[in-house]
Write an enzyme that holds these catalytic residues in place. Structure first.
Site, short mmCIF file in Angstrom:
data_model
loop_
_atom_site.label_atom_id
_atom_site.label_comp_id
_atom_site.label_asym_id
_atom_site.label_seq_id
_atom_site.Cartn_x
_atom_site.Cartn_y
_atom_site.Cartn_z
N ASN A 209 0.85 -1.20 0.00
CA ASN A 209 0.00 0.00 0.00
C ASN A 209 0.88 1.24 0.00
O ASN A 209 2.10 1.15 0.00
CB ASN A 209 -0.95 -0.04 1.20
CG ASN A 209 -0.19 -0.16 2.50
OD1 ASN A 209 0.61 0.69 2.83
ND2 ASN A 209 -0.43 -1.25 3.23
N PRO A 303 -3.12 -12.22 9.21
CA PRO A 303 -3.52 -12.18 10.63
C PRO A 303 -3.84 -10.76 11.07
O PRO A 303 -3.23 -9.81 10.59
CB PRO A 303 -2.28 -12.71 11.36
CG PRO A 303 -1.16 -12.63 10.40
CD PRO A 303 -1.74 -12.67 9.03
N ASP A 304 -4.79 -10.62 11.99
CA ASP A 304 -5.15 -9.31 12.54
C ASP A 304 -4.24 -9.05 13.74
O ASP A 304 -4.51 -9.51 14.87
CB ASP A 304 -6.64 -9.33 12.93
CG ASP A 304 -7.11 -7.94 13.37
OD1 ASP A 304 -6.27 -7.14 13.82
OD2 ASP A 304 -8.32 -7.68 13.25
N ILE A 305 -3.16 -8.32 13.49
CA ILE A 305 -2.11 -8.15 14.50
C ILE A 305 -2.66 -7.45 15.75
O ILE A 305 -2.44 -7.89 16.88
CB ILE A 305 -0.93 -7.33 13.90
CG1 ILE A 305 -0.32 -8.09 12.73
CG2 ILE A 305 0.13 -7.02 14.96
CD1 ILE A 305 0.72 -7.34 11.96
N PHE A 322 -4.30 3.01 14.96
CA PHE A 322 -4.53 4.03 13.94
C PHE A 322 -5.63 3.54 13.02
O PHE A 322 -5.76 2.34 12.79
CB PHE A 322 -3.26 4.26 13.11
CG PHE A 322 -2.36 5.29 13.69
CD1 PHE A 322 -1.67 5.04 14.86
CD2 PHE A 322 -2.19 6.52 13.07
CE1 PHE A 322 -0.85 5.99 15.42
CE2 PHE A 322 -1.36 7.48 13.61
CZ PHE A 322 -0.69 7.22 14.79
#
Ligand SMILES: Cc1cc2nc3c(=O)[nH]c(=O)nc-3n(C[C@H](O)[C@H](O)[C@H](O)COP(=O)(O)O)c2cc1C
Length: 400
Positions: A209, A303-305, A322
Site C-alpha cells: 500500500n 492475521p489481525d495483529i 490508527f
C-alpha cells in the site's frame, strides 16, 4: 533549545561547522566555544556566521573570555539547555572526567547543570587507550551521553575506530539527550509498528500500500525523546531512526511474529503500521509467466495483529491504534476501538491522499469518551510530539 557547542582541537573540527548550521536551521540557538587548539582548526568567524550568535574563545588574556560586565562562564553555563562537545579530544574528556577547569569550555562543562553530550574523535590508539575509556566511563556515570565514533580511514592515515560519528547522527543524539523527558513514559517500553507490509505474489511482485512508515517512525522518535525505550517493528524502505531498537519485517505474518515476541515485555503499543489485510493465497515460487486474457488472483486474510495483541493484553498494558479512513472516518474508528479493545484510535482522514508520505497531517483521537479535538495539521515530526504529549497526559490522568 539553547545549545552550547564546544569544539576542541582535532581535524574533525571542520565538521562542527556543518553541525552548527544544521542545528541553527532546525531552530535551535547555538553558541560555540572554541578551545585554543580548536581555534587552530576552525575560525570563530565561520561559526558565528553560521549560527548568528557570538563564538567564544578559550583564552581570557586575549580578551575573548570576558570577566566584565558578566562572569561569562557562569552566564554561558546557565544559558545552556544542552552542552555538546563535537569533536571531543582525548584531552577534554580527561579534563572533564576529573573536574579540571582550565579554560572557558572546561569551566562551562563543570559549571553547567544542563545535559552534556560528547562526540569523541581521535586516533585509534588514543581511542582504545584504557585511560580514555576509563574517562568516558566516568563521564557516563555522571549521566553524560556519548555518541561513539565510527570506524574508517582517519586523518592520521590509520584505519580503525576513532572517526567522528556522522553529523546527522550527532544532531539526532542532541535532540534525544536535550528533549524534556515525560515522567509517565521515561523508562517505559513502547512497542511501535510502522510502515507498509508486503505480501509476495511471486519472487518479484508484491501487494502493498502507499504508506511510507514516516508517521510511525516520527512517533518512535517522539517516544524515544520523551524517555521511553522504543521497540520499532518496521516495514518499508525508510531508514530506521537512531537510538531505537528496530526490527525490519516484510509481511503481515512477519510483523505479527515480531510483535508477539516483544509484547509481553512492553508497557504499551502504538500500532501505526498499514498492514495488508489480504495476501495471495498461494504465492508462486518462480516468477509467474504472462498469460493472455484476464487472470484471477485468490486472496486470503492476513492475521489481525492488533486483535491478536489486544487479546493477549495484560490489564497494565495500553494500546493505541490508527485508522486510515476515506469516508465516515469517525464512525469506523469508533467501531475499531470497541472491536479491538483499544484505549484510543487516532484517525487519519486520508481523503485526497492526505496521511501518506511527507505532507502535513492531522489526527483525530477517539476514546471511550468519543472524539477529541483534532491534533494538527502539523508536519509529521511535530504531530508525533503532540500525539505523545496528548497520550502522556491521558496516562498521567489514568494513574491519578
Ligand atoms: C594536526 C593535529 C590533529 C589532532 N587531532 C586530534 C584528534 O583528532 N583528537 C584528539 O584527541 N587530539 C588531537 N590532536 C591533539 C590535540 O589538539 C591536543 O591534545 C590539544 O591539546 C587538545 O586541546 P583541547 O582539548 O583543549 O582542544 C591533534 C593535534 C594536531 C596538531
Amino acid at each position: 533549545m539553547q545549545i552550547i557547542l564546544g569544539i576542541t582541537g582535532g581535524v574533525a573540527a571542520y565538521k562542527a561547522a556543518d553541525l552548527a548550521r544544521l542545528l541553527a536551521n532546525r531552530g535551535h540557538r547555538v553558541r560555540c566555544i572554541l578551545t585554543e587548539a580548536g581555534a587552530r582548526f576552525i575560525t570563530p568567524l565561520t561559526l558565528s556566521s553560521l549560527t548568528g550568535e557570538p563564538c567564544y574563545g578559550a583564552n581570557p588574556d586575549q580578551g575573548e573570555w570576558r570577566a566584565v560586565p558578566n562572569i561569562e562562564h557562569i552566564e554561558l553555563a546557565r544559558w545552556a539547555e544542552l552542552v555538546a562537545v563535537v569533536p571531543a579530544t582525548a584531552n577534554i574528556l580527561g579534563k572533564a572526567a576529573n573536574g579540571l577547569a582550565s579554560d572557558l569550555l572546561s569551566t562551562v562543562l563543570l559549571a553547567t547543570r544542563a545535559p552534556i553530550l560528547w562526540a569523541p574523535a581521535m586516533n585509534t590508539g588514543m581511542w582504545e587507550h584504557p585511560a580514555v575509556q576509563a574517562n568516558l566511563d566516568r563521564l557516563r556515570s555522571f549521566g553524560h551521553a556519548v555518541v561513539e565514533p565510527g570506524e574508517g580511514v582517519l586523518a592520521c592515515g590509520e584505519e580503525g575506530s576513532g572517526k567522528l560519528a556522522e553529523v546527522a547522527v550527532i544532531a539526532e543524539a542532541i535532540q534525544v539527550h536535550g528533549a524534556p523527558k515525560l515522567p509517565v513514559l521515561a523508562g517505559r517500553t513502547v512497542l511501535i509498528t510502522a510502515g507498509p507490509t508486503r505480501e509476495d505474489l511471486d519472487p518479484v511482485r508484491t501487494l502493498t500500500n502507499r504508506s511510507t512508515g514516516l508517521m510511525g517512525i516520527e512517533l518512535a522518535r517522539a517516544f524515544r525523546d520523551a524517555g521511553a525505550r522504543v521497540q520499532l517493528v518496521l516495514g518499508g524502505d525508510l531508514p530506521a531512526p537512531w537510538g531505537v531498537e528496530t526490527l525490519r519485517v516484510r509481511s503481515a505474518q512477519d510483523m505479527l511474529e515480531a510483535c508477539e515476541a516483544r509484547w509481553t515485555a512492553a508497557d504499551g503499543l502504538v500500532a501505526a503500521a498499514a498492514v495488508a489485510d489480504q495476501r495471495p493465497e498461494s504465492p508462486a515460487a518462480e516468477k509467474a509467466k504472462k498469460l493472455e486474457g484476464n487472470e484471477t488472483l485468490v486472496l486470503t486474510r492476513t492475521p489481525d495483529i492488533l486483535a491478536r495483541l489486544s487479546a493477549a493484553r495484560r490489564p497494565d498494558q495500553w494500546a493505541v491504534g490508527f485508522a486510515a479512513e476515506s469516508e465516515q472516518h469517525l464512525g469506523h474508528a469508533q467501531g475499531k476501538l470497541l472491536k479491538k479493545g483499544l484505549d484510543a484510535v487516532l484517525v487519519n482522514d486520508i481523503q485526497g491522499g492526505r496521511g501518506f508520505g511527507a505532507q502535513d497531517n492531522a489526527l483525530t483521537p477517539i476514546t471511550s469518551e468519543g472524539p477529541h479535538p483534532a491534533i494538527g495539521p502539523l508536519p509529521k515530526d511535530q504531530l508525533a510530539r503532540a500525539v505523545v504529549q496528548w497520550w502522556a497526559r491521558r496516562l498521567e490522568a489514568r494513574q491519578g
